[in-house]
Design a protein around this motif. Structure first.
Motif, PDB file in Angstrom:
ATOM      1  N   SER A  22       0.843  -1.398  -0.194  1.00 36.15           N
ATOM      2  CA  SER A  22       0.397   0.008   0.098  1.00 36.15           C
ATOM      3  C   SER A  22       0.926   0.784  -0.218  1.00 36.15           C
ATOM      4  CB  SER A  22      -0.514  -0.416   1.212  1.00 36.15           C
ATOM      5  OG  SER A  22      -0.054   0.349   2.190  1.00 36.15           O
ATOM      6  N   ARG A  23       0.478   2.232   0.157  1.00 34.19           N
ATOM      7  CA  ARG A  23       1.536   3.803  -0.495  1.00 34.19           C
ATOM      8  C   ARG A  23       1.340   3.506   0.858  1.00 34.19           C
ATOM      9  NH1 ARG A  23       1.447   8.359  -3.348  1.00 34.19           N
ATOM     10  NH2 ARG A  23       1.378  10.143  -2.229  1.00 34.19           N
ATOM     11  N   LEU A  24       1.036   3.998   1.974  1.00 38.75           N
ATOM     12  CA  LEU A  24       0.992   4.445   3.031  1.00 38.75           C
ATOM     13  C   LEU A  24       2.749   3.292   4.045  1.00 38.75           C
ATOM     14  CD1 LEU A  24       0.444   5.963   6.343  1.00 38.75           C
ATOM     15  CD2 LEU A  24      -1.310   3.028   6.796  1.00 38.75           C
ATOM     16  N   GLU A  25       1.924   1.759   3.521  1.00 35.76           N
ATOM     17  CA  GLU A  25       3.310   0.888   3.569  1.00 35.76           C
ATOM     18  C   GLU A  25       4.636   1.173   3.413  1.00 35.76           C
ATOM     19  OE1 GLU A  25       3.656  -3.760   3.884  1.00 35.76           O
ATOM     20  OE2 GLU A  25       2.203  -2.968   2.474  1.00 35.76           O
ATOM     21  N   LEU A  26       4.853   0.933   2.308  1.00 35.95           N
ATOM     22  CA  LEU A  26       5.523   1.633   1.169  1.00 35.95           C
ATOM     23  C   LEU A  26       6.319   2.795   1.674  1.00 35.95           C
ATOM     24  CD1 LEU A  26       7.761   1.040  -1.004  1.00 35.95           C
ATOM     25  CD2 LEU A  26       6.068   2.041  -2.381  1.00 35.95           C
ATOM     26  N   GLY A  27       5.821   3.928   2.205  1.00 41.88           N
ATOM     27  CA  GLY A  27       5.966   5.227   2.434  1.00 41.88           C
ATOM     28  C   GLY A  27       6.758   4.865   4.201  1.00 41.88           C
ATOM     29  N   ARG A  28       6.183   4.191   4.634  1.00 46.21           N
ATOM     30  CA  ARG A  28       6.833   3.799   5.879  1.00 46.21           C
ATOM     31  C   ARG A  28       8.622   3.107   5.720  1.00 46.21           C
ATOM     32  NH1 ARG A  28       1.873   1.383   8.912  1.00 46.21           N
ATOM     33  NH2 ARG A  28       1.025   2.966   9.294  1.00 46.21           N
ATOM     34  N   LYS A  29       8.360   2.132   4.650  1.00 43.24           N
ATOM     35  CA  LYS A  29       9.279   1.656   5.071  1.00 43.24           C
ATOM     36  C   LYS A  29      10.699   2.484   4.291  1.00 43.24           C
ATOM     37  CE  LYS A  29       7.999  -3.302   4.203  1.00 43.24           C
ATOM     38  NZ  LYS A  29       7.383  -4.367   3.265  1.00 43.24           N
ATOM     39  N   LEU A  30      10.192   3.146   2.801  1.00 50.11           N
ATOM     40  CA  LEU A  30      10.975   3.950   1.976  1.00 50.11           C
ATOM     41  C   LEU A  30      11.172   5.026   3.871  1.00 50.11           C
ATOM     42  CD1 LEU A  30       9.663   4.191  -1.597  1.00 50.11           C
ATOM     43  CD2 LEU A  30      11.689   2.805  -0.369  1.00 50.11           C
ATOM     44  N   SER A  31      11.075   5.786   3.862  1.00 48.67           N
ATOM     45  CA  SER A  31      11.479   6.922   5.340  1.00 48.67           C
ATOM     46  C   SER A  31      12.573   6.678   6.359  1.00 48.67           C
ATOM     47  CB  SER A  31      10.232   7.092   6.279  1.00 48.67           C
ATOM     48  OG  SER A  31       9.546   6.179   6.532  1.00 48.67           O
ATOM     49  N   ARG A  32      12.438   5.296   6.348  1.00 46.76           N
ATOM     50  CA  ARG A  32      14.004   4.729   6.568  1.00 46.76           C
ATOM     51  C   ARG A  32      14.923   5.614   5.976  1.00 46.76           C
ATOM     52  NH1 ARG A  32      12.051  -0.891   7.980  1.00 46.76           N
ATOM     53  NH2 ARG A  32      10.269  -0.778   7.832  1.00 46.76           N
ATOM     54  N   TYR A  33      15.115   5.048   5.098  1.00 44.37           N
ATOM     55  CA  TYR A  33      16.148   5.147   4.001  1.00 44.37           C
ATOM     56  C   TYR A  33      16.490   6.732   3.361  1.00 44.37           C
ATOM     57  CZ  TYR A  33      15.934   1.000   4.839  1.00 44.37           C
ATOM     58  OH  TYR A  33      15.839  -0.763   5.412  1.00 44.37           O
ATOM     59  N   ALA A  34      15.208   7.638   3.601  1.00 45.00           N
ATOM     60  CA  ALA A  34      15.227   8.774   3.106  1.00 45.00           C
ATOM     61  C   ALA A  34      16.201   9.336   3.676  1.00 45.00           C
ATOM     62  CB  ALA A  34      14.035   9.281   2.879  1.00 45.00           C
ATOM     63  N   GLU A  35      16.822  10.642   2.869  1.00 44.11           N
ATOM     64  CA  GLU A  35      17.899  12.043   3.205  1.00 44.11           C
ATOM     65  C   GLU A  35      16.775  13.180   3.102  1.00 44.11           C
ATOM     66  OE1 GLU A  35      21.477  11.898   0.775  1.00 44.11           O
ATOM     67  OE2 GLU A  35      21.602   9.454   1.812  1.00 44.11           O
ATOM     68  N   GLU A  36      17.320  13.956   4.043  1.00 45.30           N
ATOM     69  CA  GLU A  36      16.671  14.715   4.138  1.00 45.30           C
ATOM     70  C   GLU A  36      16.468  15.439   2.263  1.00 45.30           C
ATOM     71  OE1 GLU A  36      18.889  18.105   5.602  1.00 45.30           O
ATOM     72  OE2 GLU A  36      19.350  16.818   7.873  1.00 45.30           O
ATOM     73  N   THR A  37      16.476  15.436   1.569  1.00 42.49           N
ATOM     74  CA  THR A  37      16.782  15.788  -0.002  1.00 42.49           C
ATOM     75  C   THR A  37      15.752  15.042  -0.198  1.00 42.49           C
ATOM     76  OG1 THR A  37      18.699  14.535  -1.175  1.00 42.49           O
ATOM     77  CG2 THR A  37      18.705  17.325  -0.473  1.00 42.49           C
ATOM     78  N   ASP A  38      15.305  13.835   0.396  1.00 39.29           N
ATOM     79  CA  ASP A  38      14.364  13.022  -0.884  1.00 39.29           C
ATOM     80  C   ASP A  38      13.645  13.079  -0.196  1.00 39.29           C
ATOM     81  OD1 ASP A  38      17.236  11.461  -2.082  1.00 39.29           O
ATOM     82  OD2 ASP A  38      16.993  10.516  -0.293  1.00 39.29           O
ATOM     83  N   ASP A  39      12.412  12.683  -1.583  1.00 38.44           N
ATOM     84  CA  ASP A  39      11.147  13.760  -0.849  1.00 38.44           C
ATOM     85  C   ASP A  39      10.297  12.872  -1.369  1.00 38.44           C
ATOM     86  OD1 ASP A  39       8.232  14.363  -0.782  1.00 38.44           O
ATOM     87  OD2 ASP A  39       8.672  16.015  -2.497  1.00 38.44           O
ATOM     88  N   VAL A  40       9.867  11.607  -0.206  1.00 42.53           N
ATOM     89  CA  VAL A  40       9.157   9.827  -0.670  1.00 42.53           C
ATOM     90  C   VAL A  40       8.141  10.392  -0.536  1.00 42.53           C
ATOM     91  CG1 VAL A  40       8.724   8.029   0.790  1.00 42.53           C
ATOM     92  CG2 VAL A  40      10.387   9.938   1.469  1.00 42.53           C
ATOM     93  N   SER A  41       6.579  11.315  -1.215  1.00 45.88           N
ATOM     94  CA  SER A  41       5.863  11.590  -1.111  1.00 45.88           C
ATOM     95  C   SER A  41       5.540  11.623  -2.816  1.00 45.88           C
ATOM     96  CB  SER A  41       5.312  12.470  -0.761  1.00 45.88           C
ATOM     97  OG  SER A  41       3.794  12.766  -0.792  1.00 45.88           O
TER      98      SER A  41
END
Length: 154
Positions: A22-41
């Motif tokens: 799901s969008r929510l689940e994938l967003g949670r997983k990716l936010s762990r690896y996101a840096e300040e410049t990354d826009d997960v949304s």
């Protein structure tokens, strides 16, 4: 040695290649690896527009994985926990309503091969189905079906 850094998009595609998310689940997983410049949304929006991420496919996948073991209520609650839209849940609900009694019977007969001998055993079996998320109507229908005792007794 140093590790090769995987981009956020590559990580998302790797997750999606394993199973639907799901969008929510994938967003949670990716936010762990996101840096300040990354826009997960924004990345999730791109994946949705490219049809890599689909709410409809995710809900169908979740239903396929869960319907052999769980009742409608449990499946609907899990879909809601993933922030799936109400229209999609209603569509899934219309598909699952008819088969709930049959699925409850199959789950009950897999777990308990024999008929309940007393009211305590009957209550235990009914509670088992209730905890699995089956409705009262489906539980009653499953309890009425006779069981096949394949142990060779006459």
């Amino acid at each position: 040695m140093f590790k090769v850094k995987i981009s956020l998009k590559a990580r998302a595609l790797r997750y999606l290649s394993m199973r639907e998310h799901s969008r929510l689940e994938l967003g949670r997983k990716l936010s762990r690896y996101a840096e300040e410049t990354d826009d997960v949304s924004a990345l999730l929006d791109v994946l949705e527009s490219a049809q890599f991420l689909s709410e409809e496919r995710f809900s169908a996948s979740l239903v396929r994985r869960r319907q052999a073991r769980f009742g409608n209520q449990r499946i609907f609650l899990e879909l809601q926990s993933h922030n799936i839209e109400k229209a999609e849940i209603e569509k899934v609900k219309s598909q699952l309503i008819e088969s709930e009694a049959v699925r409850a019977t199959e789950v009950l007969h897999r777990k308990y091969r024999f008929e309940p001998v007393d009211h305590m055993e009957r209550a235990k079996q009914m509670q088992f189905l209730q905890k699995r998320g089956f409705s009262g109507v489906a539980i009653q229908a499953a309890m009425r079906v006779k069981r096949n005792n394949d142990d060779g007794e006459a």
